[in-house]
Every structure is written in C-alpha cells, then in structure tokens.
Design an enzyme around this catalytic site. Structure first.
Site, PDB file in Angstrom:
ATOM      1  N   ARG A   7       0.847  -1.189   0.272  1.00  0.00           N
ATOM      2  CA  ARG A   7      -0.205   0.235   0.107  1.00  0.00           C
ATOM      3  C   ARG A   7       0.994   1.538   0.252  1.00  0.00           C
ATOM      4  NH1 ARG A   7      -4.591  -2.620   1.282  1.00  0.00           N
ATOM      5  NH2 ARG A   7      -5.944  -1.195   0.064  1.00  0.00           N
ATOM      6  N   GLN A  47       0.342   2.673  -6.257  1.00  0.00           N
ATOM      7  CA  GLN A  47      -1.210   3.054  -5.975  1.00  0.00           C
ATOM      8  C   GLN A  47      -1.732   2.593  -7.230  1.00  0.00           C
ATOM      9  OE1 GLN A  47      -1.505   6.853  -4.466  1.00  0.00           O
ATOM     10  NE2 GLN A  47      -3.123   6.286  -3.141  1.00  0.00           N
ATOM     11  N   ASP A  97      -3.218  -1.449  -7.409  1.00  0.00           N
ATOM     12  CA  ASP A  97      -4.077  -1.559  -5.590  1.00  0.00           C
ATOM     13  C   ASP A  97      -5.695  -1.800  -6.339  1.00  0.00           C
ATOM     14  OD1 ASP A  97      -4.526  -1.837  -3.094  1.00  0.00           O
ATOM     15  OD2 ASP A  97      -4.175   0.237  -2.387  1.00  0.00           O
ATOM     16  N   SER A 152      -7.686  -2.448  -2.837  1.00  0.00           N
ATOM     17  CA  SER A 152      -8.778  -1.166  -2.629  1.00  0.00           C
ATOM     18  C   SER A 152      -9.292  -0.048  -3.423  1.00  0.00           C
ATOM     19  CB  SER A 152      -7.970   0.109  -3.148  1.00  0.00           C
ATOM     20  OG  SER A 152      -6.525   0.885  -1.886  1.00  0.00           O
ATOM     21  N   TYR A 200      -1.617  -1.130   8.358  1.00  0.00           N
ATOM     22  CA  TYR A 200      -2.795  -2.523   8.575  1.00  0.00           C
ATOM     23  C   TYR A 200      -3.055  -2.531   9.635  1.00  0.00           C
ATOM     24  CZ  TYR A 200      -2.643  -4.192   3.528  1.00  0.00           C
ATOM     25  OH  TYR A 200      -2.904  -4.565   1.960  1.00  0.00           O
TER      26      TYR A 200
HETATM   27  P1  NAD Z   1      -8.712  -3.920   5.285  1.00  0.00           P
HETATM   28  O1  NAD Z   1      -9.461  -4.177   4.445  1.00  0.00           O
HETATM   29  O2  NAD Z   1      -7.211  -5.355   5.600  1.00  0.00           O
HETATM   30  O3  NAD Z   1      -9.205  -4.448   7.164  1.00  0.00           O
HETATM   31  C1  NAD Z   1     -10.340  -3.125   6.799  1.00  0.00           C
HETATM   32  C2  NAD Z   1      -9.700  -1.995   7.970  1.00  0.00           C
HETATM   33  O4  NAD Z   1     -11.120  -3.005   9.153  1.00  0.00           O
HETATM   34  C3  NAD Z   1      -8.942  -2.084   8.311  1.00  0.00           C
HETATM   35  O5  NAD Z   1      -9.284  -0.583   8.487  1.00  0.00           O
HETATM   36  C4  NAD Z   1      -7.982  -2.277   9.613  1.00  0.00           C
HETATM   37  O6  NAD Z   1      -8.278  -1.467  10.760  1.00  0.00           O
HETATM   38  C5  NAD Z   1     -10.190  -2.671  10.700  1.00  0.00           C
HETATM   39  N1  NAD Z   1     -10.048  -3.672  11.611  1.00  0.00           N
HETATM   40  C6  NAD Z   1      -9.192  -4.759  11.189  1.00  0.00           C
HETATM   41  N2  NAD Z   1      -9.495  -4.927  12.559  1.00  0.00           N
HETATM   42  C7  NAD Z   1     -10.859  -4.518  13.699  1.00  0.00           C
HETATM   43  C8  NAD Z   1     -10.818  -4.362  14.670  1.00  0.00           C
HETATM   44  N3  NAD Z   1     -10.613  -5.110  16.039  1.00  0.00           N
HETATM   45  N4  NAD Z   1     -11.994  -3.498  14.957  1.00  0.00           N
HETATM   46  C9  NAD Z   1     -11.671  -2.767  14.358  1.00  0.00           C
HETATM   47  N5  NAD Z   1     -12.378  -2.411  12.712  1.00  0.00           N
HETATM   48  C10 NAD Z   1     -10.497  -3.327  12.404  1.00  0.00           C
HETATM   49  O7  NAD Z   1      -8.073  -2.795   5.340  1.00  0.00           O
HETATM   50  P2  NAD Z   1      -7.542  -1.969   4.140  1.00  0.00           P
HETATM   51  O8  NAD Z   1      -8.616  -1.150   3.979  1.00  0.00           O
HETATM   52  O9  NAD Z   1      -7.189  -2.309   2.818  1.00  0.00           O
HETATM   53  O10 NAD Z   1      -6.625  -0.415   4.135  1.00  0.00           O
HETATM   54  C11 NAD Z   1      -5.516  -1.552   4.938  1.00  0.00           C
HETATM   55  C12 NAD Z   1      -4.813  -0.148   5.561  1.00  0.00           C
HETATM   56  O11 NAD Z   1      -3.808   0.410   3.893  1.00  0.00           O
HETATM   57  C13 NAD Z   1      -5.414   0.858   5.541  1.00  0.00           C
HETATM   58  O12 NAD Z   1      -4.697   1.802   6.925  1.00  0.00           O
HETATM   59  C14 NAD Z   1      -5.168   1.910   4.608  1.00  0.00           C
HETATM   60  O13 NAD Z   1      -5.361   3.825   4.347  1.00  0.00           O
HETATM   61  C15 NAD Z   1      -4.420   1.768   3.813  1.00  0.00           C
HETATM   62  N6  NAD Z   1      -3.980   2.118   2.841  1.00  0.00           N
HETATM   63  C16 NAD Z   1      -2.959   3.141   1.813  1.00  0.00           C
HETATM   64  C17 NAD Z   1      -3.107   2.690   0.202  1.00  0.00           C
HETATM   65  C18 NAD Z   1      -2.031   2.996  -0.201  1.00  0.00           C
HETATM   66  O14 NAD Z   1      -1.234   4.755   0.229  1.00  0.00           O
HETATM   67  N7  NAD Z   1      -1.307   3.533  -1.456  1.00  0.00           N
HETATM   68  C19 NAD Z   1      -3.720   2.255   0.075  1.00  0.00           C
HETATM   69  C20 NAD Z   1      -4.901   1.663   0.217  1.00  0.00           C
HETATM   70  C21 NAD Z   1      -5.057   1.215   1.640  1.00  0.00           C
END
Ligand code: NAD
Length: 372
Positions: A118, A123, A126, A129, A224
């Site tokens: 990520r 990006q 991805d 996303s 994550y």
């Molecule tokens: P994911 O699908 O792995 O998980 C979804 C969400 O569930 C996450 O926000 C996680 O923190 C949350 N979660 C896990 N356990 C939990 C609990 N017990 N209670 C409540 N919430 C809980 O996550 P994602 O949507 O793929 O995103 C993961 C990370 O990647 C985030 O920090 C996001 O901002 C980041 N991200 C970065 C980029 C980039 O920089 N290119 C792009 C996409 C996402």
C-alpha cells in the site's frame, strides 16, 4: 508477448481487462480474450475485437497461446497447468494458502495483486482498494434496500422520519466508502477502527468516531491492522453494544491480513438490535465480523437480516471491471517494462508468490511458518 484474458466464474461477472485496457497495452503486448469474458460486465466480444484483441474459444485456447494469463480469482479449475506461463490474479493467498499449491508446478510464475504494497508507487495497481471501494458503496445500497427504514430524514404531510443510524466497523478503504455513501444518502453514521489514524478520516466524512482505548497498533504492519487481544475485543464489544442496539444498519469491514476476521457483533448483540435492522458483513470471506454470518446466504435472526456477500463488488460489475482493469494494466506495463528486474523490484517481489514452480513470497512464507 501475448496476454490472455480468461472468463471469470459467471457469478463474479467481472473481467480483468476491458477494451480500454487492451488499447492501453498498445504495442507492448498482443491480447487474446476468451469468448464472452467481458459480456456479463458489459463489454461484448465485439468491443475487444475493435480494441485489437483476438477472441478465442474456450479456456484451453487461451492457456495454450498466452504467455501471461490474467484471471481475477479463478485462474485455474482442474487439469494440468501449461508450463512456462505467468499467471496474474487476485487470490487471497494469505487467507487461503492452500490455493498456492496448485501453482507449485514446474515452470510456473504466479503473481497475486492481493499482496500489493500500500505505497504511493503501487497505488495505480491496487486492486484491493478498487474492490473494497465499490464493495463499501454496494454494502450501503444493499442495506438501504433491505432495511425497513428509509435512510434520509423525510418530512412531509405525514410527519417527519428521522435519518437512519448506521454503524460502520472498520474504516479502511471499504469502510470509508460505506461511510461516504451512507452520509450522501443522509444517514447519521458512527464508526470505529483499531487504527487511530482512521479517526480523522472518519470525522472528515461527517461521521462520529467511537473512541475505544487500548487497541494494539504496529508500525511494521505496513498500515494494516494487527490482531487484537481478547481483552480489547471484549472491551470493544461492550463499548459498541449500545450503538449496535440503536443502529438501523451495521456494516462491518474489519479484517487483519492472514488472520480470521475478528468477531465484533455477537449473537447476543444481534438479538438486542431493532426489528428490521440489517447487518452487511463485508468480512464474510475472511470468516465474518458477525457471529451469525453465513457467507453468500441471507440469515434471518428474528427480524434482523444478516448478509455476507463474498463478491459484493460484483453488484457493479461494469464499474469494478473498469477500475481493476486500470490496476491490472498498470501492473502489466510495470512487469513488461524493459528496465524492470523481476528479482529486484519492490512491487514484483511483494506480489510474486510462485517463481518457476517454487513459493518465493516472504510474507506468505512467514505467515505459513507461523501457522505450523
Ligand atoms: P483491510 O481490508 O485489511 O481492513 C479493513 C479495516 O478493518 C482496516 O481499516 C483495519 O484497521 C480494520 N480493523 C481490523 N481489525 C479491526 C477491529 N478489531 N475493529 C475495528 N476495525 C478493525 O484494510 P484496507 O481497507 O485494505 O486498508 C488497510 C490500510 O492500507 C489502511 O491503513 C489504508 O489507509 C491503507 N491504504 C493505503 C493505500 C496507499 O497508500 N496506496 C491504499 C489503500 C489503503
């Protein structure tokens, strides 16, 4: 170089590369597409021909002719895999490691974009996303349709209906899109995430962040979430009990890579919900955040509806295909770039699972060894 597009399973309706994607590959590669691969996503065979691709009959013709084979999550369905091919897809290799053994055959290379780092650099590739974003939007539409209550405040001759209350658990890409969509429909939204960075994002969308102290965060987890202690999950469930009981809709998205999704909504919490309320569990494919979720089935717990569609993004197959096609195209152009060294490129190293029939992915191997 010939790139082959396989037809996905019918229920998924997606296609990995749209005709625009075919054109974007330009003279970097020729494309062969399985007959009907884009039809259910709204891209007929004719549109691929017009973009310069050749349409072939059946999977075997694609497997036979292509050097790089694209398929989102059904790369292979029995029989012998042709050797010396590169397979690119979106397998949940950390959640379902058994799938990898199929590709441990001589000469095969497998990339899974589910492992994409990520980072800003990655990006545009991805897929995770893209899928999560459409999933969050779809979850709200699904819930609004199934709920017995309307979402926005409605005033008229018959009186005033208050806005629906939404609770969103997990505010990553999917959760934030669910919040944004619910807010656009006029809902009152509360949300929680174990990552403290999510608070600002939740609030910027006009939702209220539920504060529960004591979550474990790990900077080394690449953004994550990490697995929480049993104590924190207990405290969390107590903290959101009241919110769950008042909610018209709960959308859960909480996932931890390579682990079962945490149970955040227990049977007792469901039983305390309002009649007519709806839960959409977006973590169903990782085991579910609700104790009663049955993936891909509608569960009725008294008057409460629980939905756990594993391919929720397929509800907008055309739009999802446009987004993931852009991601796959960016990845292919990266893979094909002359200066790209397969052994020394951060994106390829992170996403390559099998090289020459041997598992090489560090994240996969670390998780696999921790499981034994
Ligand atoms: P994911 O699908 O792995 O998980 C979804 C969400 O569930 C996450 O926000 C996680 O923190 C949350 N979660 C896990 N356990 C939990 C609990 N017990 N209670 C409540 N919430 C809980 O996550 P994602 O949507 O793929 O995103 C993961 C990370 O990647 C985030 O920090 C996001 O901002 C980041 N991200 C970065 C980029 C980039 O920089 N290119 C792009 C996409 C996402």
């Amino acid at each position: 170089m010939i790139i082959g597009i396989l037809k996905e399973q019918a229920h998924r309706r997606l296609v990995t590369l749209t005709p625009v994607g075919v054109k974007r590959l330009g003279d970097q590669a020729r494309v062969v597409v399985q007959r009907g691969a884009g039809t259910l996503a709204g891209f007929p065979d004719e549109s691929y021909r017009a973009a310069g691709a050749r349409v072939l009959n059946g999977r075997d013709a694609i497997l036979e002719e292509a050097d790089i084979i694209l398929s989102h999550d059904s790369l292979y369905e029995g029989g012998v895999l042709p050797g010396h091919r590169t397979f690119v897809g979106f397998h949940d290799v950390l959640g379902q490691p058994a799938v990898v053994s199929t590709y441990e055959r001589a000469g095969i290379d497998l990339f899974s974009l589910s492992l994409m780092p990520r980072t800003t650099l990655a990006q545009s590739m991805d897929v995770q996303s893209s899928v999560a974003s459409i999933g969050g939007y779809q979850a709200v539409l699904l819930a609004a349709e199934r709920s017995l209550a309307t979402v926005p405040m409605i005033s008229g001759a018959g009186g005033t209906l208050r806005p629906a209350r939404f609770l969103v658990m997990g505010a990553g890409v999917g959760g934030l899109q669910a919040i944004a969509t619910a807010r656009r429909l006029g809902a009152q939204v509360k949300a929680y995430d174990v990552r403290s960075a999510a608070k600002e994002e939740v609030e910027s969308l006009g939702a209220e962040f539920i504060q529960v102290d004591g979550a474990i965060e790990d900077r080394k987890a690449g953004g994550y979430a990490v697995e929480q202690s049993a104590e924190h999950l207990d405290r969390l469930r107590v903290a959101i009990q009241q919110e769950a009981a008042q909610a018209d809709v709960i959308i859960t998205t909480a996932r931890v890579p390579g682990r079962r999704a945490p149970i955040l909504i227990t049977r007792a919490m469901v039983e305390a919900m309002k009649p007519g309320a709806v839960i959409v569990d977006m973590a169903a494919s990782s085991g579910g955040n609700c104790e009663l979720t049955d993936p891909d089935h509608t569960v009725m717990a008294g008057e409460i509806t629980i939905l756990g569609p594993r391919s929720i993004e397929c509800g907008s197959a055309h739009s999802t295909s446009i987004l993931i096609s852009n991601n796959y195209t960016a990845f292919l152009l990266h893979l094909l770039a002359e200066q790209c060294d397969r052994n020394d490129d951060s994106i390829l190293k992170a996403t390559q699972v099998v090289a020459n029939g041997k598992v090489v992915n560090e994240r996969f191997l670390t998780l696999a060894s921790a499981a034994f």
